[in-house]
Every structure is written in structure tokens, then in C-alpha cells.
Design an enzyme around this catalytic site. Structure first.
Site, mmCIF file in Angstrom:
data_model
loop_
_atom_site.group_PDB
_atom_site.id
_atom_site.type_symbol
_atom_site.label_atom_id
_atom_site.label_comp_id
_atom_site.label_asym_id
_atom_site.label_seq_id
_atom_site.Cartn_x
_atom_site.Cartn_y
_atom_site.Cartn_z
ATOM 1 N N LEU A 175 -8.564 24.482 -50.642
ATOM 2 C CA LEU A 175 -9.681 25.127 -49.633
ATOM 3 C C LEU A 175 -8.852 25.069 -48.125
ATOM 4 O O LEU A 175 -8.198 24.394 -47.885
ATOM 5 C CB LEU A 175 -11.042 24.316 -49.407
ATOM 6 C CG LEU A 175 -11.483 24.415 -50.868
ATOM 7 C CD1 LEU A 175 -12.941 23.317 -50.538
ATOM 8 C CD2 LEU A 175 -12.245 25.691 -51.316
ATOM 9 N N ASP A 176 -9.150 26.300 -47.484
ATOM 10 C CA ASP A 176 -8.728 26.599 -46.188
ATOM 11 C C ASP A 176 -9.045 25.303 -45.253
ATOM 12 O O ASP A 176 -10.150 24.787 -45.659
ATOM 13 C CB ASP A 176 -9.220 27.728 -45.570
ATOM 14 C CG ASP A 176 -8.431 28.979 -46.211
ATOM 15 O OD1 ASP A 176 -7.563 28.726 -46.768
ATOM 16 O OD2 ASP A 176 -9.343 30.353 -45.871
ATOM 17 N N ALA A 177 -8.317 24.978 -44.367
ATOM 18 C CA ALA A 177 -8.780 23.942 -43.221
ATOM 19 C C ALA A 177 -10.286 24.034 -42.863
ATOM 20 O O ALA A 177 -11.008 23.215 -42.716
ATOM 21 C CB ALA A 177 -7.988 23.943 -42.263
#
Length: 307
Positions: free
Chosen positions: A132-134
């Protein structure tokens, strides 16, 4: 959050010292922290702080980012599901899923490993099943046993995992739409979309343009802000973010792709994208797991601005 990179050459008097000692001598506490947290690199590979130095060698030091290191704000209460094979976490927003080039200790994976070690008295073997993206919050699947790795990777790679994301975006998206585009890196290295006809094209960096496929469904319109479901049918980096931009509806807080960072006077510090639903076959039993996860409070805060 970014990290300054400094290149240095080991001198003759420093030969034989540990790399950690050298950067601590040169940069003080910031250098010491960089060494401890995994920010030392040689020949394109991360090296440990106790590695002995050799005169004339080049060392890359990734100093702490502005604001210092931040560990993922994870607790055992973020665990949604757990058994001998799987750990499913409600990832908080604004933290990294895995290691970064400047830090091996602050990610969700690293903090989860520490939490389970403290709880169980044993160091678990954890591997990310996906990313998952930050800025993205929500359902994150982690394997706890090597036997789960291959089945999980096969499930994610072969379309056996259904995912749905909640997103708050600017603009007026259509009631329901489906986007199929190419996906790859631009000349400057950033991710971008390509025309369908360019899928399979070899880029100057040697990579091919891949297919990106997302279904978007409007849940509710709030003035110039929309709450949508996004279902990615492929798993490309920043896919949902880029497809919403293609609709003229960037995510709130997604400054990188032109999304507004304030709404009705409220600061939006990260993209408002949340992995809310996931269904996958269990890697050992094969039974279908259906997992749900409510969005973080910032979603509710934004919607309250619209009554």
C-alpha cells in the site's frame, strides 16, 4: 518525507573503523541514527553499521529525513485477522509499508515484527503479500509462515484477490465508469498512464507499458467533492490515483498528482485512499476470507465539513 543523500570517501586514517563510527564522527547524532536505522549503502547495497571500512571506498549515507525518523503508529489493536499463516492489519495512513532506502525500522512491517516479538517472545517471519502507498490506509496482508508466501503471491498475481478502495476525490466523477489504460514510468521516472494502443511498448528505460484496469463507482457527491468506490482489476503502482486524475478527479490530499490539500479550510496531509474490502482464498485451507475495514477518522472529518 525525503532523506538527504551524502556521498563520502573513506580516508586512510578511517580504514578499519566501522562504517557506523565513521558517519557518527562526521555527522554526529544524525550520522549515528542513519547508521542504526539502515541508511548506509555501498555498491548499490545496504550495509550494516558494523561493517569495517576500507580506505578509498565510497559510502552513501542517507541521513534522517526532515522532522526525523517516525515509526508507523501501529498497535496490536490494528490487527484485523490473524492465524498461523496470515496477519491482516489495518494500516494507518501516512506511514511506509516496508523498508525505505533510509530506514529499516519505522515501517509497518518492522513495527509489526516488534509488536509480535514482544507479545509472543519469538521473532516472527513476516513477508508482505502486497503493498500500500505510504498515504493509503486500510487492509494490508502479511504472511507469517514461508508456506503461505507462494499461494499468496499466486493469488495476488493471478486475479484471485478482490479489492475495493474508498476514495475522496475532487470534481464530479461519472456514476460508474471503467478505465483501461497503459501504465509505466515517464522519462523523469514518475508513474504515468499511456494510451491503450501503447500497452506492450518498450520504454527507453527498457520496461514495457503494462495494462491498468480500474472500475470506479460514485457513492455520493458532496458539492465539488465525491466519495467513490475504486476496484483495481490490475495491481499497478499508483493505479487508482492516476485513473482518478485521468477522470479530472484527483484524490484529496494527493499533492503529487494535483489533488487539493485543503477542503473547507481543513488540511488534508495525505491522499484520502482507503483499502476497505478484500476477499482472498486462504493460502493453506483455500477457504474464502472476506475482510472489511472502516476508513480512518479523517474521512469522517472531511464529510462533516459538508454536513
Amino acid at each position: 518525507m525525503s532523506s538527504a543523500i551524502i556521498s563520502l570517501i573513506v580516508t586512510e586514517p578511517e580504514a578499519g573503523l566501522s562504517l557506523g563510527a565513521i558517519v557518527a564522527n562526521r555527522f554526529g547524532e544524525r550520522g549515528r541514527q542513519a547508521a542504526i536505522r539502515g541508511g548506509l549503502w555501498q555498491h548499490g547495497r545496504r550495509v550494516s553499521a558494523d561493517t569495517p571500512a576500507r580506505a578509498g571506498e565510497t559510502l552513501l549515507v542517507r541521513l534522517p529525513p526532515v522532522g526525523g525518523y517516525r515509526d508507523a503508529p501501529l498497535t496490536l489493536n490494528h490487527i484485523i485477522y490473524e492465524d498461523d499463516d496470515l496477519l491482516v492489519i489495518n494500516k494507518p495512513p501516512a506511514c511506509y509499508t516496508g523498508d525505505t532506502p533510509w530506514d529499516t525500522q519505522g515501517s509497518v512491517l518492522a513495527v509489526a515484527r516488534r509488536l509480535l516479538t514482544e507479545r509472543d517472545g519469538l521473532v516472527p517471519t513476516l513477508h508482505l503479500a502486497h503493498q500500500l502507498d505510504a498515504g493509503t490506509s486500510g487492509i494490508l496482508v502479511i504472511s507469517k509462515h514461508p508456506r503461505a508466501n507462494a499461494p499468496l503471491q499466486a493469488a495476488f498475481n493471478h486475479g484471485q484477490v478482490d479489492k475495493r478502495y474508498l476514495a475522496l476525490c475532487a470534481g464530479h466523477p461519472p456514476t460508474a465508469t471503467e478505465l483501461i489504460t497503459g501504465h509505466g514510468r515517464a522519462a523523469a521516472g514518475r508513474w504515468r498512464l499511456y494510451e491503450q494502443a501503447e500497452i506492450g511498448k518498450v520504454l527507453p528505460n527498457g520496461q514495457r507499458v503494462k495494462r491498468a484496469h480500474t472500475q470506479i463507482e460514485l457513492r455520493r457527491q458532496y458539492g465539488d467533492v465525491a466519495l467513490v468506490w475504486a476496484k483495481p482489476l490490475t495491481g499497478r503502482t499508483h493505479q487508482i490515483r492516476l485513473h482518478l486524475v485521468a477522470l479530472g478527479c484527483p484524490l484529496l490530499g494527493d499533492e503529487r498528482y494535483g489533488g487539493p490539500t485543503t477542503v473547507a479550510g481543513m488540511l488534508i496531509p495525505h491522499p484520502l485512499l482507503h483499502a476497505a474490502e478484500l476477499a482472498l482464498p486462504h493460502p493453506r485451507s483455500g477457504r474464502l476470507l472476506n475482510i472489511f475495514c472502516p476508513p480512518p477518522s479523517i474521512f469522517t472529518g472531511v464529510l462533516k465539513c459538508f454536513g
